[in-house]
Design a protein around this motif. Structure first.
Motif, PDB file in Angstrom:
ATOM      1  N   GLY A  84       9.108 -41.218  70.247  1.00  0.00           N
ATOM      2  CA  GLY A  84       8.067 -42.160  70.639  1.00  0.00           C
ATOM      3  C   GLY A  84       8.523 -43.558  70.270  1.00  0.00           C
ATOM      4  N   SER A  85       7.966 -44.570  70.942  1.00  0.00           N
ATOM      5  CA  SER A  85       8.322 -45.925  70.513  1.00  0.00           C
ATOM      6  C   SER A  85       7.748 -46.188  69.125  1.00  0.00           C
ATOM      7  CB  SER A  85       7.873 -46.976  71.525  1.00  0.00           C
ATOM      8  OG  SER A  85       6.491 -46.965  71.659  1.00  0.00           O
ATOM      9  N   ASP A  86       6.733 -45.420  68.743  1.00  0.00           N
ATOM     10  CA  ASP A  86       6.201 -45.561  67.385  1.00  0.00           C
ATOM     11  C   ASP A  86       7.310 -45.420  66.335  1.00  0.00           C
ATOM     12  OD1 ASP A  86       3.605 -46.005  68.181  1.00  0.00           O
ATOM     13  OD2 ASP A  86       2.954 -43.929  67.911  1.00  0.00           O
ATOM     14  N   LEU A  89       9.513 -48.571  66.310  1.00  0.00           N
ATOM     15  CA  LEU A  89       8.783 -49.699  65.701  1.00  0.00           C
ATOM     16  C   LEU A  89       8.757 -49.539  64.180  1.00  0.00           C
ATOM     17  CD1 LEU A  89       5.850 -49.826  68.275  1.00  0.00           C
ATOM     18  CD2 LEU A  89       7.470 -51.691  67.859  1.00  0.00           C
ATOM     19  N   TYR A 110      -1.792 -53.967  68.964  1.00  0.00           N
ATOM     20  CA  TYR A 110      -1.650 -52.538  68.673  1.00  0.00           C
ATOM     21  C   TYR A 110      -2.007 -52.250  67.208  1.00  0.00           C
ATOM     22  CZ  TYR A 110       0.710 -47.936  68.795  1.00  0.00           C
ATOM     23  OH  TYR A 110       1.017 -46.598  68.740  1.00  0.00           O
ATOM     24  N   TYR A 113       0.489 -51.553  63.804  1.00  0.00           N
ATOM     25  CA  TYR A 113       1.339 -52.488  63.032  1.00  0.00           C
ATOM     26  C   TYR A 113       0.848 -52.652  61.586  1.00  0.00           C
ATOM     27  CZ  TYR A 113       2.712 -53.844  67.866  1.00  0.00           C
ATOM     28  OH  TYR A 113       3.098 -53.855  69.187  1.00  0.00           O
ATOM     29  N   ALA A 155       3.291 -57.337  71.237  1.00  0.00           N
ATOM     30  CA  ALA A 155       3.185 -56.410  72.358  1.00  0.00           C
ATOM     31  C   ALA A 155       3.058 -57.257  73.625  1.00  0.00           C
ATOM     32  CB  ALA A 155       1.966 -55.505  72.203  1.00  0.00           C
ATOM     33  N   ALA A 159      -1.822 -55.020  74.151  1.00  0.00           N
ATOM     34  CA  ALA A 159      -2.896 -54.027  74.147  1.00  0.00           C
ATOM     35  C   ALA A 159      -3.848 -54.427  73.028  1.00  0.00           C
ATOM     36  CB  ALA A 159      -2.329 -52.635  73.888  1.00  0.00           C
ATOM     37  N   ASP A 185       7.291 -55.390  71.955  1.00  0.00           N
ATOM     38  CA  ASP A 185       6.819 -54.032  72.249  1.00  0.00           C
ATOM     39  C   ASP A 185       6.408 -53.992  73.718  1.00  0.00           C
ATOM     40  OD1 ASP A 185       5.485 -51.624  72.481  1.00  0.00           O
ATOM     41  OD2 ASP A 185       4.258 -51.893  70.666  1.00  0.00           O
ATOM     42  N   ALA A 187       5.560 -51.525  75.799  1.00  0.00           N
ATOM     43  CA  ALA A 187       5.021 -50.214  76.176  1.00  0.00           C
ATOM     44  C   ALA A 187       4.497 -50.216  77.619  1.00  0.00           C
ATOM     45  CB  ALA A 187       3.914 -49.803  75.207  1.00  0.00           C
ATOM     46  N   TYR A 188       3.988 -51.371  78.067  1.00  0.00           N
ATOM     47  CA  TYR A 188       3.317 -51.425  79.380  1.00  0.00           C
ATOM     48  C   TYR A 188       4.075 -52.249  80.414  1.00  0.00           C
ATOM     49  CZ  TYR A 188      -0.378 -49.508  76.589  1.00  0.00           C
ATOM     50  OH  TYR A 188      -1.091 -48.693  75.750  1.00  0.00           O
ATOM     51  N   THR A 213       8.730 -47.344  75.957  1.00  0.00           N
ATOM     52  CA  THR A 213       8.301 -45.956  75.772  1.00  0.00           C
ATOM     53  C   THR A 213       8.292 -45.195  77.089  1.00  0.00           C
ATOM     54  OG1 THR A 213       6.498 -44.526  75.026  1.00  0.00           O
ATOM     55  CG2 THR A 213       5.860 -46.619  75.988  1.00  0.00           C
ATOM     56  N   SER A 215       6.028 -42.874  77.339  1.00  0.00           N
ATOM     57  CA  SER A 215       4.681 -42.285  77.271  1.00  0.00           C
ATOM     58  C   SER A 215       3.776 -42.742  78.400  1.00  0.00           C
ATOM     59  CB  SER A 215       4.006 -42.656  75.948  1.00  0.00           C
ATOM     60  OG  SER A 215       4.658 -42.056  74.868  1.00  0.00           O
ATOM     61  N   LYS A 216       3.977 -43.948  78.896  1.00  0.00           N
ATOM     62  CA  LYS A 216       3.042 -44.484  79.870  1.00  0.00           C
ATOM     63  C   LYS A 216       3.607 -44.415  81.290  1.00  0.00           C
ATOM     64  CE  LYS A 216       0.941 -45.846  75.986  1.00  0.00           C
ATOM     65  NZ  LYS A 216       1.224 -46.542  74.746  1.00  0.00           N
ATOM     66  N   ARG A 224       7.100 -37.363  73.497  1.00  0.00           N
ATOM     67  CA  ARG A 224       7.423 -38.262  72.388  1.00  0.00           C
ATOM     68  C   ARG A 224       8.819 -38.853  72.566  1.00  0.00           C
ATOM     69  NH1 ARG A 224       4.364 -40.257  71.936  1.00  0.00           N
ATOM     70  NH2 ARG A 224       4.590 -41.083  69.855  1.00  0.00           N
ATOM     71  N   LEU A 225       8.919 -39.893  73.350  1.00  0.00           N
ATOM     72  CA  LEU A 225      10.220 -40.521  73.572  1.00  0.00           C
ATOM     73  C   LEU A 225      10.077 -42.025  73.790  1.00  0.00           C
ATOM     74  CD1 LEU A 225      13.263 -40.133  73.934  1.00  0.00           C
ATOM     75  CD2 LEU A 225      12.866 -39.680  76.353  1.00  0.00           C
TER      76      LEU A 225
HETATM   77  C1  LIG Z   1       1.267 -46.468  73.522  1.00  0.00           C
HETATM   78  C2  LIG Z   1       1.822 -47.585  72.712  1.00  0.00           C
HETATM   79  C3  LIG Z   1       2.867 -47.380  71.807  1.00  0.00           C
HETATM   80  C4  LIG Z   1       3.296 -46.011  71.387  1.00  0.00           C
HETATM   81  O1  LIG Z   1       4.015 -45.353  72.288  1.00  0.00           O
HETATM   82  P1  LIG Z   1       4.675 -43.956  71.946  1.00  0.00           P
HETATM   83  O2  LIG Z   1       5.978 -44.080  72.627  1.00  0.00           O
HETATM   84  O3  LIG Z   1       3.789 -42.928  72.554  1.00  0.00           O
HETATM   85  O4  LIG Z   1       4.829 -43.807  70.464  1.00  0.00           O
HETATM   86  C5  LIG Z   1       3.437 -48.476  71.192  1.00  0.00           C
HETATM   87  N1  LIG Z   1       2.959 -49.715  71.396  1.00  0.00           N
HETATM   88  C6  LIG Z   1       1.929 -49.942  72.204  1.00  0.00           C
HETATM   89  C7  LIG Z   1       1.440 -51.337  72.388  1.00  0.00           C
HETATM   90  C8  LIG Z   1       1.319 -48.888  72.874  1.00  0.00           C
HETATM   91  O5  LIG Z   1       0.261 -49.099  73.638  1.00  0.00           O
END
Ligand SMILES: *Cc1c(COP(=O)(O)O)cnc(C)c1O
Length: 359
Positions: A84-86, A89, A110, A113, A155, A159, A185, A187-188, A213, A215-216, A224-225
């Motif tokens: 996961g990007s978690d 981070l 997010y 943090y 981010a 978000a 970050d 993610a989106y 990530t 994930s989205k 989880r990548l």
């Molecule tokens: C969803 C999200 C993450 C986490 O993504 P994972 O890859 O599922 O761990 C990280 N940062 C932001 C801003 C997110 O919305």
């Protein structure tokens, strides 16, 4: 908390994940998952990888690292795969911050943090967004000296607001903080943001790190990548921490899923385009119903209505089988974050909304 739990972490407030109900079937628009399945090649790749589960996974995730380097136009040494990007981070915050090297971030962003800061004993430099939730880049200039920041995390798109900054604004923040790492970050980003990866391709600024990530935009939240894309010395720093915690962080099935997802560019682009089209319809319809909707560059919209407090609307939607996200924080109580689902899911959401608010 048992009496054995370390007093050092007594005040730790863990991250609260969005609800993942296992009993009732909801229209689930609360955790920004993708409504569509992963690329069609993913399932077979995962099944094949499962044949070798008796063997440890590749600690360098070589096949995925190579595919990602090609995708982003960088070298393999500019890539780190994360659980996961978690995880990426967390590794970055652990690597670049310390008890005298704060992490700087916005007041509305997010929620993970501040949790990592507490876990690692890192002070937080929290910078309020403007009244309209936009970020003033100038607030972030010189934090490496003014606050002794070890890192700044932004981010982009943000978000839960969905608002985006141009990539050059992030690069300028990095240039104005030569003694700190700027973690972007993303993610989106695939839903309409502008990526900072081109700065990594150029190698300037040398202190700019991108985290993305699967994930989205790639429908792999359950796999989880995540990927970190950064100058080689920063990737090497993250690896020092990774190899001190969890060397086999990417399991075989997830690595195979990632390679298969990257191989299908057409599916990815079609998926993102579908979300963007549904988002435009949803935002327009919400505005017609009198909602204020922030301009979204993501797979969710952030909206409020003068007719009902956010918490109440959240609860009434939940009673009708629709889950959205409400944040119980001072600046956010009026607002809801609504994930963009499939057109059918959005029909269900609007039907419930009209029952609650009237047409
Ligand atoms: C969803 C999200 C993450 C986490 O993504 P994972 O890859 O599922 O761990 C990280 N940062 C932001 C801003 C997110 O919305």
């Amino acid at each position: 908390m048992s009496r054995y739990f370390t007093p050092e972490l007594a005040a730790l407030e863990p991250y609260t994940p969005g609800e993942q109900p296992q009993n009732r079937q909801y229209i689930k628009l609360n955790t920004n998952e993708n409504p569509y399945p992963p690329a069609p090649g993913v399932a077979a790749a995962v099944a094949e990888a499962a044949q070798k589960l008796a063997l440890y996974s590749d600690p360098e995730s070589g096949a995925l690292t190579k595919a990602a380097a090609e995708w982003f136009g960088v070298k393999p040494e500019n890539i780190l795969c994360g659980n996961g990007s978690d995880e990426n981070l967390m590794l970055a915050i652990r690597a670049f911050c310390a008890k005298d090297r704060p992490l700087a971030f916005a007041d509305v962003t997010y929620g993970f943090y501040p949790v990592w800061c507490q876990l690692f004993g890192i002070p937080q430099a929290v910078l309020p967004l403007r009244e309209d939730f936009t970020l003033d880049p100038a607030d972030y200039y010189g934090l490496d000296s003014a606050k002794n920041a070890g890192a700044i995390v932004i981010a982009n798109p943000n978000a839960p607001t969905g608002l985006a900054l141009p990539a050059r604004a992030l690069a300028e923040i990095a240039r104005r903080n030569p003694n700190a790492v700027v973690i972007v970050d993303e993610a989106y980003v695939d839903f309409g943001g502008e990526s900072c990866v081109p700065f990594v391709q150029r190698g300037e600024p040398a202190n700019l790190m991108v985290v993305q990530t699967f994930s989205k935009s790639r429908s792999l939240a359950g796999g989880r990548l995540g990927l970190c894309i950064a100058p080689q010395p920063l990737i090497a720093d993250l690896k020092r921490v990774k190899y001190s915690m969890n060397p086999y962080n990417i399991n075989r099935m997830t690595e195979a899923a990632g390679v298969a997802a990257l191989a299908d560019r057409a599916y990815f682009e079609q998926n993102c385009a579908a979300i963007r089209a549904t988002r435009a319809d949803a935002a327009q319809r919400l505005r017609q119903m009198g909602f204020t909707v922030l301009d979204s560059s993501t797979n969710f919209v952030f909206a409020r209505t003068p007719r009902m407090p956010g918490g109440e609307l959240y609860r009434r939607l939940k009673d009708k089988g629709v889950l959205v996200r409400h944040f119980d924080a001072p600046r956010l109580t009026d607002w809801l974050r609504i994930t963009i689902g499939s057109p059918e899911q959005m029909q269900g959401f609007f039907a419930a909304l009209e029952e609650i608010l009237g047409r």
